[in-house]
Design an enzyme around this catalytic site. Structure first.
Site, PDB file in Angstrom:
ATOM      1  N   TYR A 153       0.831  -1.216   0.000  1.00 29.65           N
ATOM      2  CA  TYR A 153       0.000   0.000   0.000  1.00 29.65           C
ATOM      3  C   TYR A 153       0.862   1.261   0.000  1.00 29.65           C
ATOM      4  CZ  TYR A 153      -3.913   3.010   1.618  1.00 29.65           C
ATOM      5  OH  TYR A 153      -4.879   3.976   1.751  1.00 29.65           O
ATOM      6  N   LYS A 157       0.811   4.044  -2.855  1.00 30.24           N
ATOM      7  CA  LYS A 157       0.415   5.428  -2.548  1.00 30.24           C
ATOM      8  C   LYS A 157       1.552   6.415  -2.830  1.00 30.24           C
ATOM      9  CE  LYS A 157      -3.907   4.971  -1.413  1.00 30.24           C
ATOM     10  NZ  LYS A 157      -4.911   5.286  -2.458  1.00 30.24           N
TER      11      LYS A 157
HETATM   12  N1  LIG Z   1      -9.772   5.738   5.218  1.00 34.28           N
HETATM   13  C1  LIG Z   1      -8.550   6.209   5.374  1.00 34.28           C
HETATM   14  O1  LIG Z   1      -8.094   6.441   6.504  1.00 34.28           O
HETATM   15  C2  LIG Z   1      -7.678   6.501   4.177  1.00 34.28           C
HETATM   16  C3  LIG Z   1      -6.445   7.111   4.406  1.00 34.28           C
HETATM   17  C4  LIG Z   1      -5.616   7.388   3.332  1.00 34.28           C
HETATM   18  C5  LIG Z   1      -6.021   7.076   2.045  1.00 34.28           C
HETATM   19  N2  LIG Z   1      -7.228   6.485   1.843  1.00 34.28           N
HETATM   20  C6  LIG Z   1      -7.582   6.180   0.454  1.00 34.28           C
HETATM   21  O2  LIG Z   1      -8.809   6.804   0.144  1.00 34.28           O
HETATM   22  C7  LIG Z   1      -9.526   6.007  -0.800  1.00 34.28           C
HETATM   23  C8  LIG Z   1     -10.910   5.689  -0.272  1.00 34.28           C
HETATM   24  O3  LIG Z   1     -10.789   5.007   0.979  1.00 34.28           O
HETATM   25  P1  LIG Z   1     -12.032   4.617   1.917  1.00 34.28           P
HETATM   26  O4  LIG Z   1     -11.542   4.670   3.306  1.00 34.28           O
HETATM   27  O5  LIG Z   1     -13.233   5.394   1.533  1.00 34.28           O
HETATM   28  O6  LIG Z   1     -12.175   3.066   1.522  1.00 34.28           O
HETATM   29  P2  LIG Z   1     -13.443   2.097   1.426  1.00 34.28           P
HETATM   30  O7  LIG Z   1     -12.897   0.723   1.527  1.00 34.28           O
HETATM   31  O8  LIG Z   1     -14.525   2.499   2.396  1.00 34.28           O
HETATM   32  O9  LIG Z   1     -13.982   2.385  -0.049  1.00 34.28           O
HETATM   33  C9  LIG Z   1     -13.222   2.027  -1.176  1.00 34.28           C
HETATM   34  C10 LIG Z   1     -14.166   1.783  -2.333  1.00 34.28           C
HETATM   35  O10 LIG Z   1     -13.383   1.411  -3.478  1.00 34.28           O
HETATM   36  C11 LIG Z   1     -14.071   0.372  -4.162  1.00 34.28           C
HETATM   37  N3  LIG Z   1     -13.168  -0.428  -4.976  1.00 34.28           N
HETATM   38  C12 LIG Z   1     -12.222  -1.305  -4.550  1.00 34.28           C
HETATM   39  N4  LIG Z   1     -11.633  -1.904  -5.597  1.00 34.28           N
HETATM   40  C13 LIG Z   1     -12.206  -1.401  -6.721  1.00 34.28           C
HETATM   41  C14 LIG Z   1     -12.026  -1.648  -8.102  1.00 34.28           C
HETATM   42  N5  LIG Z   1     -11.113  -2.542  -8.536  1.00 34.28           N
HETATM   43  N6  LIG Z   1     -12.786  -0.950  -8.981  1.00 34.28           N
HETATM   44  C15 LIG Z   1     -13.719  -0.062  -8.555  1.00 34.28           C
HETATM   45  N7  LIG Z   1     -13.929   0.208  -7.244  1.00 34.28           N
HETATM   46  C16 LIG Z   1     -13.187  -0.458  -6.340  1.00 34.28           C
HETATM   47  C17 LIG Z   1     -14.694  -0.454  -3.027  1.00 34.28           C
HETATM   48  O11 LIG Z   1     -15.735  -1.289  -3.521  1.00 34.28           O
HETATM   49  C18 LIG Z   1     -15.155   0.635  -2.072  1.00 34.28           C
HETATM   50  O12 LIG Z   1     -16.481   1.051  -2.331  1.00 34.28           O
HETATM   51  C19 LIG Z   1      -8.658   4.783  -1.062  1.00 34.28           C
HETATM   52  O13 LIG Z   1      -7.847   4.986  -2.186  1.00 34.28           O
HETATM   53  C20 LIG Z   1      -7.813   4.712   0.196  1.00 34.28           C
HETATM   54  O14 LIG Z   1      -6.621   4.011  -0.047  1.00 34.28           O
HETATM   55  C21 LIG Z   1      -8.066   6.185   2.877  1.00 34.28           C
END
Ligand SMILES: NC(=O)c1ccc[n+]([C@@H]2O[C@H](COP(=O)([O-])OP(=O)(O)OC[C@H]3O[C@@H](n4cnc5c(N)ncnc54)[C@H](O)[C@@H]3O)[C@@H](O)[C@H]2O)c1
Length: 252
Positions: A153, A157
């Site tokens: 990851y 990122k």
């Molecule tokens: N939550 C955090 O603390 C955090 C921190 C830093 C970065 N992020 C990044 O932010 C973004 C959103 O995170 P989140 O917390 O809302 O995650 P989440 O798991 O709640 O949502 C992610 C969504 O992406 C969809 N997804 C996964 N694989 C896919 C694919 N191959 N094609 C289409 N859709 C797909 C999933 O079905 C899900 O609805 C991600 O890129 C995550 O890495 C999140």
């Protein structure tokens, strides 16, 4: 702001950060393609947007699959109009210490984040270039700076940041900006799943995280949506190739 007729695509928008970004961009005046693996899972996001008077289209697609991306982007262009805003937000976690990390864990994370952002951006850029306007926002993470248990990851990122800067160089002359948002701890199903995986109650997990964050709270999806809203605005046209850490405090 003349965003009324602009079309935005938000990937991974069925829930979490993507759902909040989709809602915010709708409130900002965009027609929004709510893209996720399963179109049926996008219903809540689409219904909320429509209830607030916006326009949204549920699109089922796997961002890591070339044919799926091509079909989805074509459908969005036909049904909503030429997309000129793209938020590459879809993401997955496959955390493990390096010695336990499988090749599948590595590949899945690379494919969704990096291959996915590449395929989506390549498919959408032609509409942006034609419109002489575009806004690309890529989701990075504070994990790009390195994080135990996240070799896959953090590499993905960090890769998103290099990808973003290269897009800024290549597409700038066409009126297209590219920027990255690197969130810290945001309260979503992703962080809830991490708490469950390490066997800690989510409330206790959030409290422990908040204690380490200068503003003394964890982030909400809206914190990221607000930042995305700025990056995609007309007024942000001179901001490109940047990474903004939205983490409640400084990161470097
Ligand atoms: N939550 C955090 O603390 C955090 C921190 C830093 C970065 N992020 C990044 O932010 C973004 C959103 O995170 P989140 O917390 O809302 O995650 P989440 O798991 O709640 O949502 C992610 C969504 O992406 C969809 N997804 C996964 N694989 C896919 C694919 N191959 N094609 C289409 N859709 C797909 C999933 O079905 C899900 O609805 C991600 O890129 C995550 O890495 C999140």
């Amino acid at each position: 702001m003349s965003t009324e007729r602009r079309v935005a695509i938000v990937t991974g928008a069925a829930r979490g950060i993507g759902a909040a970004v989709a809602g915010r961009l709708s409130a900002d005046g965009f027609a929004v393609a709510v893209l996720d693996l399963d179109a049926a899972a996008c219903v809540n996001t689409v219904t909320a947007i429509e209830a607030a008077g916006g326009t949204a289209l549920a699109v089922g697609a796997d961002v890591s699959d070339e044919a799926s991306v091509a079909a989805a982007v074509e459908r969005i262009a036909t049904e909503l109009g030429a997309p000129t805003v793209l938020v590459n937000n879809a993401g997955v976690l496959r955390d493990n210490l390096l010695f336990k990390m499988s090749v599948d864990d590595w590949d899945t994370v690379m494919n969704v984040h990096l291959r996915g952002a590449f395929l989506m951006t390549r498919a959408v850029q032609k509409y942006m270039v034609e419109a002489e306007f575009g806004r690309i926002v890529n989701l990075s993470s504070t994990s790009a700076l390195g994080n135990r248990g996240q070799a896959n990851y953090s590499a993905a990122k960090a890769g998103m940041q290099g990808f973003t800067k290269t897009l800024a160089f290549e597409l700038g002359k066409f009126g297209v900006t590219a920027n990255a948002i690197a969130p810290g701890f945001i309260e979503t199903e992703m962080t809830a799943a991490t708490a469950a995986r390490v066997g800690v109650d989510f409330e206790a997990f959030k409290q422990a995280a908040a204690a380490q964050i200068p503003v003394n709270r964890v982030g909400k999806p809206e914190d990221i949506a607000n930042t995305a809203s700025f990056f995609v605005s007309e007024g942000a046209g001179f901001v490109s190739g940047q990474v903004i850490y939205v983490a409640g405090g400084p990161k470097d």
